[in-house]
Design a protein around this motif. Structure first.
Motif, PDB file in Angstrom:
ATOM      1  N   ASP A  72       0.910  -1.034  -0.086  1.00 49.09           N
ATOM      2  CA  ASP A  72       0.098  -0.114  -0.015  1.00 49.09           C
ATOM      3  C   ASP A  72       0.768   1.251  -0.107  1.00 49.09           C
ATOM      4  O   ASP A  72       1.549   1.606   1.083  1.00 49.09           O
ATOM      5  N   ARG A  73       1.026   1.655  -1.191  1.00 48.38           N
ATOM      6  CA  ARG A  73       1.996   2.814  -1.356  1.00 48.38           C
ATOM      7  C   ARG A  73       1.576   4.293  -0.946  1.00 48.38           C
ATOM      8  O   ARG A  73       2.245   5.281  -1.051  1.00 48.38           O
ATOM      9  N   HIS A  74       0.274   4.313  -0.454  1.00 51.26           N
ATOM     10  CA  HIS A  74      -0.400   5.894  -0.092  1.00 51.26           C
ATOM     11  C   HIS A  74       0.258   6.177   0.939  1.00 51.26           C
ATOM     12  O   HIS A  74       0.674   5.657   1.956  1.00 51.26           O
ATOM     13  N   PRO A  75       0.343   7.688   1.009  1.00 47.39           N
ATOM     14  CA  PRO A  75       1.299   8.291   2.044  1.00 47.39           C
ATOM     15  C   PRO A  75       0.744   8.337   3.216  1.00 47.39           C
ATOM     16  O   PRO A  75       1.363   8.003   4.313  1.00 47.39           O
ATOM     17  N   ALA A  76      -0.748   8.065   3.295  1.00 47.87           N
ATOM     18  CA  ALA A  76      -1.284   7.737   4.627  1.00 47.87           C
ATOM     19  C   ALA A  76      -0.939   6.510   5.371  1.00 47.87           C
ATOM     20  O   ALA A  76      -0.668   6.390   6.381  1.00 47.87           O
ATOM     21  N   ALA A  77      -0.677   5.426   4.380  1.00 48.51           N
ATOM     22  CA  ALA A  77      -0.022   4.182   4.953  1.00 48.51           C
ATOM     23  C   ALA A  77       1.311   4.241   5.423  1.00 48.51           C
ATOM     24  O   ALA A  77       1.635   3.565   6.341  1.00 48.51           O
ATOM     25  N   TYR A  78       2.025   5.030   4.625  1.00 39.85           N
ATOM     26  CA  TYR A  78       3.511   5.463   5.267  1.00 39.85           C
ATOM     27  C   TYR A  78       3.458   6.014   6.594  1.00 39.85           C
ATOM     28  O   TYR A  78       4.167   5.500   7.637  1.00 39.85           O
ATOM     29  N   MET A  79       2.584   7.021   6.802  1.00 36.80           N
ATOM     30  CA  MET A  79       2.504   7.708   8.025  1.00 36.80           C
ATOM     31  C   MET A  79       2.153   6.734   9.266  1.00 36.80           C
ATOM     32  O   MET A  79       2.602   6.522  10.174  1.00 36.80           O
ATOM     33  N   LYS A  80       1.088   6.054   8.731  1.00 36.20           N
ATOM     34  CA  LYS A  80       0.866   5.046   9.962  1.00 36.20           C
ATOM     35  C   LYS A  80       1.647   3.800  10.192  1.00 36.20           C
ATOM     36  O   LYS A  80       2.041   3.663  11.593  1.00 36.20           O
ATOM     37  N   ALA A  81       2.566   3.630   9.342  1.00 40.81           N
ATOM     38  CA  ALA A  81       3.596   2.754   9.440  1.00 40.81           C
ATOM     39  C   ALA A  81       4.885   3.217  10.212  1.00 40.81           C
ATOM     40  O   ALA A  81       5.390   2.947  11.020  1.00 40.81           O
ATOM     41  N   LEU A  82       5.151   4.737  10.014  1.00 43.47           N
ATOM     42  CA  LEU A  82       6.060   5.257  10.987  1.00 43.47           C
ATOM     43  C   LEU A  82       5.489   5.389  12.389  1.00 43.47           C
ATOM     44  O   LEU A  82       6.243   5.707  13.145  1.00 43.47           O
ATOM     45  N   ARG A  83       4.316   5.280  12.889  1.00 41.45           N
ATOM     46  CA  ARG A  83       4.041   5.178  14.060  1.00 41.45           C
ATOM     47  C   ARG A  83       4.313   3.805  14.717  1.00 41.45           C
ATOM     48  O   ARG A  83       4.539   4.167  15.673  1.00 41.45           O
ATOM     49  N   GLY A  84       4.444   2.985  14.065  1.00 49.53           N
ATOM     50  CA  GLY A  84       5.099   1.486  14.495  1.00 49.53           C
ATOM     51  C   GLY A  84       4.086   0.997  15.658  1.00 49.53           C
ATOM     52  O   GLY A  84       2.955   1.754  15.886  1.00 49.53           O
ATOM     53  N   ALA A  85       4.285  -0.396  15.979  1.00 50.77           N
ATOM     54  CA  ALA A  85       3.422  -0.936  16.873  1.00 50.77           C
ATOM     55  C   ALA A  85       3.554  -0.526  18.186  1.00 50.77           C
ATOM     56  O   ALA A  85       2.651  -0.526  19.095  1.00 50.77           O
ATOM     57  N   ASP A  86       4.682  -0.003  18.561  1.00 52.89           N
ATOM     58  CA  ASP A  86       4.840   0.516  20.120  1.00 52.89           C
ATOM     59  C   ASP A  86       4.860   1.938  20.367  1.00 52.89           C
ATOM     60  O   ASP A  86       5.452   2.238  21.327  1.00 52.89           O
ATOM     61  N   SER A  87       4.568   2.522  19.349  1.00 48.92           N
ATOM     62  CA  SER A  87       4.617   4.236  19.380  1.00 48.92           C
ATOM     63  C   SER A  87       3.374   4.556  20.150  1.00 48.92           C
ATOM     64  O   SER A  87       3.809   6.161  20.578  1.00 48.92           O
ATOM     65  N   GLY A  88       2.368   4.199  20.381  1.00 50.80           N
ATOM     66  CA  GLY A  88       1.348   4.775  21.325  1.00 50.80           C
ATOM     67  C   GLY A  88       0.597   5.821  20.567  1.00 50.80           C
ATOM     68  O   GLY A  88       0.002   6.719  21.045  1.00 50.80           O
ATOM     69  N   GLY A  89       0.859   5.866  19.088  1.00 50.57           N
ATOM     70  CA  GLY A  89       0.060   6.702  18.267  1.00 50.57           C
ATOM     71  C   GLY A  89       0.854   7.917  17.592  1.00 50.57           C
ATOM     72  O   GLY A  89       0.605   8.603  16.752  1.00 50.57           O
ATOM     73  N   GLU A  90       2.152   8.210  18.209  1.00 48.10           N
ATOM     74  CA  GLU A  90       3.099   8.942  17.884  1.00 48.10           C
ATOM     75  C   GLU A  90       3.868   8.495  16.273  1.00 48.10           C
ATOM     76  O   GLU A  90       4.015   7.222  16.524  1.00 48.10           O
ATOM     77  N   VAL A  91       3.911   9.622  15.708  1.00 44.81           N
ATOM     78  CA  VAL A  91       4.848   9.329  14.553  1.00 44.81           C
ATOM     79  C   VAL A  91       6.274   9.454  15.052  1.00 44.81           C
ATOM     80  O   VAL A  91       6.787  10.468  15.522  1.00 44.81           O
ATOM     81  N   PHE A  92       6.928   8.457  14.506  1.00 45.44           N
ATOM     82  CA  PHE A  92       8.541   8.384  14.786  1.00 45.44           C
ATOM     83  C   PHE A  92       9.179   8.823  13.395  1.00 45.44           C
ATOM     84  O   PHE A  92       8.530   8.273  12.272  1.00 45.44           O
ATOM     85  N   SER A  93       9.896   9.905  13.347  1.00 48.50           N
ATOM     86  CA  SER A  93      10.624  10.119  12.164  1.00 48.50           C
ATOM     87  C   SER A  93      11.933  10.756  12.419  1.00 48.50           C
ATOM     88  O   SER A  93      12.052  11.930  13.191  1.00 48.50           O
ATOM     89  N   ALA A  94      13.134  10.267  11.989  1.00 47.92           N
ATOM     90  CA  ALA A  94      14.301  10.784  12.176  1.00 47.92           C
ATOM     91  C   ALA A  94      14.539  12.146  11.747  1.00 47.92           C
ATOM     92  O   ALA A  94      15.336  12.754  12.318  1.00 47.92           O
ATOM     93  N   ALA A  95      13.828  12.443  10.687  1.00 44.14           N
ATOM     94  CA  ALA A  95      13.852  13.884  10.198  1.00 44.14           C
ATOM     95  C   ALA A  95      13.074  14.991  11.174  1.00 44.14           C
ATOM     96  O   ALA A  95      13.531  16.122  10.909  1.00 44.14           O
ATOM     97  N   LEU A  96      12.253  14.550  12.277  1.00 43.14           N
ATOM     98  CA  LEU A  96      11.473  15.337  13.048  1.00 43.14           C
ATOM     99  C   LEU A  96      12.545  15.306  14.412  1.00 43.14           C
ATOM    100  O   LEU A  96      13.094  14.502  14.800  1.00 43.14           O
ATOM    101  N   LYS A  97      12.944  16.594  15.018  1.00 44.73           N
ATOM    102  CA  LYS A  97      13.572  16.717  16.136  1.00 44.73           C
ATOM    103  C   LYS A  97      12.635  16.108  17.150  1.00 44.73           C
ATOM    104  O   LYS A  97      11.562  16.579  17.425  1.00 44.73           O
ATOM    105  N   HIS A  98      13.253  15.273  18.160  1.00 45.57           N
ATOM    106  CA  HIS A  98      12.440  14.693  19.400  1.00 45.57           C
ATOM    107  C   HIS A  98      12.979  15.097  20.467  1.00 45.57           C
ATOM    108  O   HIS A  98      13.972  15.672  20.753  1.00 45.57           O
TER     109      HIS A  98
END
Length: 98
Positions: A72-98
């Motif tokens: 599923d190449r849709h951008p929304a699917a990518y964003m969902k994948a960035l949340r990961g299974a253990d994120s609690g809904g937060e998007v993880f991205s190395a491009a974002l400062k944490h």
């Protein structure tokens, strides 16, 4: 370092049709050609872009890998994948400062 090998393979999966086709047809055969850890192989199998970025993979490579190869190449699917299974809904991205 195997992360560099992982990044090289991900780049090839974005630009080389032969490698991309082999990824689809013979994933295990393709992965056997690269000095990757079992965790890295599993990240590729599962399209786990959040884990890849946490592992230090360049975010542009994870996006390209997803856009070229994911079921599923849709951008929304990518964003969902960035949340990961253990994120609690937060998007993880190395491009974002944490």
């Amino acid at each position: 370092m195997s992360r560099n090998v992982l990044e090289k393979l991900m780049h090839q999966l974005c630009v080389d049709r032969t490698v991309k086709q082999r990824f689809k047809e013979d994933l295990e055969g393709l992965l056997a050609r690269y000095a990757l850890t079992e965790d890295e192989r599993d990240m590729l199998r599962r399209f786990d872009v959040a884990a890849m970025q946490k592992h230090g993979v360049n975010p542009m490579l994870t996006l390209g890998f997803w856009s070229e190869n994911a079921p599923d190449r849709h951008p929304a699917a990518y964003m969902k994948a960035l949340r990961g299974a253990d994120s609690g809904g937060e998007v993880f991205s190395a491009a974002l400062k944490h």
